[in-house]
Write a protein that holds these residues in place. Structure first.
Motif, PDB file in Angstrom:
ATOM      1  N   CYS A  54       0.849  -1.184   0.000  1.00 24.84           N
ATOM      2  CA  CYS A  54       0.000   0.000   0.000  1.00 24.84           C
ATOM      3  C   CYS A  54       0.890   1.241   0.000  1.00 24.84           C
ATOM      4  O   CYS A  54       1.716   1.404   0.899  1.00 24.84           O
ATOM      5  CB  CYS A  54      -0.902   0.013   1.229  1.00 24.84           C
ATOM      6  SG  CYS A  54      -1.770   1.590   1.445  1.00 24.84           S
ATOM      7  N   CYS A  68      -5.794  -1.499  -0.595  1.00 30.05           N
ATOM      8  CA  CYS A  68      -5.608  -1.588   0.851  1.00 30.05           C
ATOM      9  C   CYS A  68      -6.962  -1.348   1.522  1.00 30.05           C
ATOM     10  O   CYS A  68      -7.602  -0.324   1.288  1.00 30.05           O
ATOM     11  CB  CYS A  68      -4.592  -0.550   1.319  1.00 30.05           C
ATOM     12  SG  CYS A  68      -4.410  -0.485   3.124  1.00 30.05           S
ATOM     13  N   CYS A  71      -6.787   1.911   3.727  1.00 29.68           N
ATOM     14  CA  CYS A  71      -6.593   3.230   3.097  1.00 29.68           C
ATOM     15  C   CYS A  71      -7.487   3.447   1.871  1.00 29.68           C
ATOM     16  O   CYS A  71      -7.648   4.588   1.424  1.00 29.68           O
ATOM     17  CB  CYS A  71      -5.134   3.402   2.694  1.00 29.68           C
ATOM     18  SG  CYS A  71      -3.984   3.111   4.077  1.00 29.68           S
TER      19      CYS A  71
HETATM   20 ZN   LIG Z   1      -2.917   1.197   3.443  1.00 26.74          ZN
END
Ligand SMILES: [Zn+2]
Lengths: 160, 391
Positions: A54, A68, A71
Motif C-alpha cells: 500500500c 488496501c 486506506c
Molecule cells: Zn494502506
C-alpha cells in the motif's frame, strides 16, 4: 474416470422404503484471476512470490490484494523474499479432501518477511519434530513442469 | 427499538439420516410444532427468515423459496441467510431486526439442513471447503478441522490445556445428550474412550468433532404488543450481538487474548445490550458452538465465564457441567445433540428459551432465568452471533 456413469442417468435406488435419487452438481470454471493475475503467472513461470504494497500506509500484503482495505487506495506489486517464520502449524492425519492428499502432512501459518499477515501454507520439514512457532522457514517450489500456478506450487522448509 | 420475544419453538429430532423426509418436510414439521407451541396459525406469520447454510447439501441454489411456498407462506416476504455455522444465529438476528424495527410484528425463523443427501463424507467436506477463499487458500483443499485445530494447539501450548481436558468436554456433552430425546448422539463415554478414537488432525480425534445432522428448528418472534396474542409466556431477547472476522483464518488484526475475536465481540455486545456486567453470576445456562471439543474450552473464556487461560480448570471443576455454576450445552451441544448446520443457531435459541421457561425436561437447569445461545461460522469462527434470553 471417463467411463463413469453420470449419476443423473442412473435409476433410483430403494433403501428403507425411501427412493434415493442419484444426482450430481458439476460446474466447470475458467475463472479470470483479473487484477491478481500477475501472482499466478509469476508463480508458475518464474517461481516468484508476488505480494502487494500500500503506497499510503506501507502495509505489504501476501496474499496480494489489489487495494488496501484500510486506506482504500490501490496497492503496487512487490516481489516477496521467499523467507518467513512459522506462526502456527498442524499435522493432518486423515485427508477428507477431494484431493485425498497423502497423509500425514503438515500445514501452518507462515509470515513472510515484511508481510502484514501470515498465509496458510504447506510445510515439508525433513524432521517434523523441529516445527515450532517462530521457526524461520524458506520457500521451495515444485519443478517448472509440475507447477500449475496454484498456491500448492510452493511449500516451506526450515531455513538452512 | 421494540422489545422482541420468542413466543414459540419447535424442532424435529436430529439424526444422521432422515431417510423418510425431504428438507421441506423437515422444515414443515419444525414450523408446525413451533406454531402449535405458540398457539399460532400460519396466518399469523407476517414474514419469514430461513437459515439454510449450503446449497450443495440441499442440491438447490434457492432452497428457501421452495420451502416458503410449501409452508403456505407465499405472498409474504421471505429472505434466506447463510453464514456458515452461524447461519441459524444470523437468521435469528435478521428476524429480530424485522420485529425490533417495527417492520413486522410476527416473524418466523426456520433453520433446516439435510446434509446426508450428499453421497459420502468426502463429497460433504468438499462442499464445505468450497467456502474457502477461492483465490489462494482453496487451492489446498483443506479440511474445516484445520481451521480450529491451530487455535486449540495454541491454547494447549500457552495454557496447558490437555487432550484429556478436551475429552472431558466430549464426555460431558455426549452425556448431557442422554437427557435430550431429540439428540442424535447420546453416549456414556470415558475420557479413555475419547482418547482412543482415531486422530483426524492433531490434536483433534474423531470423537472431538461435532456431529453431522439432518433436522430442522423453528422459532416464532413477536413484538411486545403482538406477544400477548400467543399462548406461551414470552421469553425476551434482551441482548443480541454479532461480529465478523477475516475469512482467512491467519489474517487477524490484534485479537489480544481472544482466539475467537468475533465471538468475544458478539458476546460483549450482547451483554452490553442486556445490561449483563458479570456473566459468571448472570448467565445460568449456555448453548454454545462446540464445533470441536477444545473450542468449547476456549468459549468459556470468550464468554467471560472464567478468565483467559482458565477454561480447562473451569471444566475440570465441574462449573460447565449439569449442577455446576454455569452449565454449558445441556442439550448435548454440537457434539452430542445435533449439528444440522443451518438449524443449529435456531435450535440453540429454542433450547435456551425452553430453559428460561422451565420446560426443558430432564435437561432443565434449575433457576435458569437468563441464558445465552451462540453460533459461529466461517474459518475459525469468522462469523458469530450471541443471543441473551430472559424470562
Ligand atoms: Zn494502506
Amino acid at each position: 474416470m471417463p467411463d463413469e456413469i453420470d449419476p443423473r442417468l442412473e435409476p433410483i435406488r430403494e433403501k428403507e422404503g425411501a427412493a434415493l435419487m442419484p444426482d450430481r452438481w458439476k460446474v466447470d470454471y475458467l475463472a479470470s484471476m483479473g487484477e491478481l493475475s500477475r501472482f499466478y503467472i509469476e508463480l508458475k513461470e518464474n517461481a516468484r512470490l508476488m505480494g502487494t504494497r500500500c503506497p499510503a500506509c506501507g502495509s505489504v500484503y501476501f496474499w496480494p490484494r489489489s487495494w488496501c482495505h484500510d486506506c482504500y487506495v490501490d496497492c503496487e506489486w512487490v516481489e516477496m523474499p521467499p523467507r518467513g517464520t512459522i506462526t502456527i502449524f498442524g499435522r493432518v492425519d486423515i485427508s477428507l479432501s477431494e484431493m485425498r492428499t497423502e497423509v500425514p502432512f503438515y500445514q501452518g501459518g507462515v509470515l513472510l518477511e515484511g508481510a502484514r499477515y501470515p498465509v496458510i501454507a504447506i510445510l515439508k520439514p525433513a524432521d517434523p519434530a523441529v516445527l515450532r512457532a517462530g521457526l524461520p522457514v524458506q520457500a521451495e517450489f515444485l519443478p517448472p513442469e509440475e507447477r500449475t500456478g496454484r498456491t500448492r506450487d510452493f511449500y516451506f522448509v526450515p531455513e538452512e | 427499538m421494540n422489545r422482541v420475544a420468542v413466543v414459540g419453538a419447535g424442532n424435529t429430532a436430529f439424526k444422521a439420516r432422515h431417510m423418510d423426509k425431504t428438507f421441506p418436510r423437515l422444515a414443515y414439521e419444525a414450523v408446525r410444532d413451533c406454531l402449535e407451541d405458540a398457539g399460532a396459525s400460519p396466518g399469523d406469520v407476517e414474514s419469514a427468515v430461513y437459515g439454510i447454510y449450503n446449497d450443495f447439501f440441499e442440491h438447490c441454489a434457492m432452497p428457501d423459496h421452495h420451502v416458503h411456498y410449501l409452508l403456505g407462506l407465499a405472498r409474504r416476504p421471505a429472505v434466506r441467510v447463510t453464514t456458515g455455522g452461524a447461519t441459524g444465529g444470523y437468521a435469528v438476528r435478521a428476524a429480530f431486526a424485522e420485529v425490533a424495527s417495527g417492520l413486522h410484528d410476527v416473524v418466523l425463523v426456520v433453520g433446516v439442513e439435510k446434509v446426508a443427501d450428499v453421497s459420502n463424507v468426502f463429497e460433504m467436506v468438499k462442499s464445505i471447503t468450497f467456502a474457502a477463499d477461492p483465490f489462494f487458500e482453496a487451492h489446498y483443499h483443506g479440511s474445516p478441522a484445520g481451521s480450529y485445530g491451530g487455535a486449540i494447539l495454541w491454547h494447549m501450548e500457552n495454557y496447558g490445556t490437555t487432550e484429556e481436558d478436551m475429552a472431558r468436554v466430549v464426555v460431558k456433552n455426549k452425556g448431557n445428550a442422554r437427557n435430550n430425546p431429540d439428540a442424535q448422539s447420546p453416549m456414556e463415554l470415558t475420557v479413555e474412550d475419547v482418547l482412543a478414537s482415531p486422530t483426524v488432525i492433531y490434536p483433534l480425534k474423531i470423537l472431538d468433532h461435532c456431529l453431522n445432522s439432518e433436522g430442522a428448528a423453528a422459532i416464532l418472534l413477536a413484538g411486545e404488543e403482538a406477544a400477548g396474542r400467543f399462548a406461551r409466556d414470552p421469553v425476551w431477547i434482551t441482548g443480541i450481538g454479532a461480529s465478523t472476522e477475516s475469512g482467512r483464518q491467519a489474517e487477524r488484526d490484534d485479537p489480544g487474548s481472544s482466539l475467537f475475536p468475533a465471538v468475544r465481540r458478539s458476546a460483549v455486545a450482547a451483554y452490553a445490550m442486556a445490561g449483563i456486567e458479570d456473566p459468571r453470576s448472570a448467565v445460568k445456562v449456555a448453548e454454545v458452538y462446540d464445533a470441536f471439543s477444545g473450542v468449547e474450552i476456549c468459549l468459556y473464556e470468550e464468554f467471560g465465564l472464567c478468565g483467559w487461560g482458565e477454561g480447562a480448570r473451569f471444566l475440570r471443576e465441574g462449573s460447565a457441567s449439569m449442577g455446576g455454576s454455569n452449565p454449558v450445552n445441556p442439550s448435548g451441544g454440537l457434539i452430542g445433540g445435533e449439528h444440522a448446520i443451518g438449524a443449529t443457531g435456531v435450535y440453540q435459541v429454542a433450547e435456551v428459551a425452553r430453559q428460561v421457561r422451565g420446560v426443558a425436561g430432564a435437561r432443565q437447569v434449575p433457576g435458569a432465568d437468563i441464558g445465552i445461545a451462540q453460533s459461529m461460522g466461517g474459518a475459525r469462527g469468522a462469523y458469530s452471533v450471541t443471543v441473551v434470553l430472559e424470562g
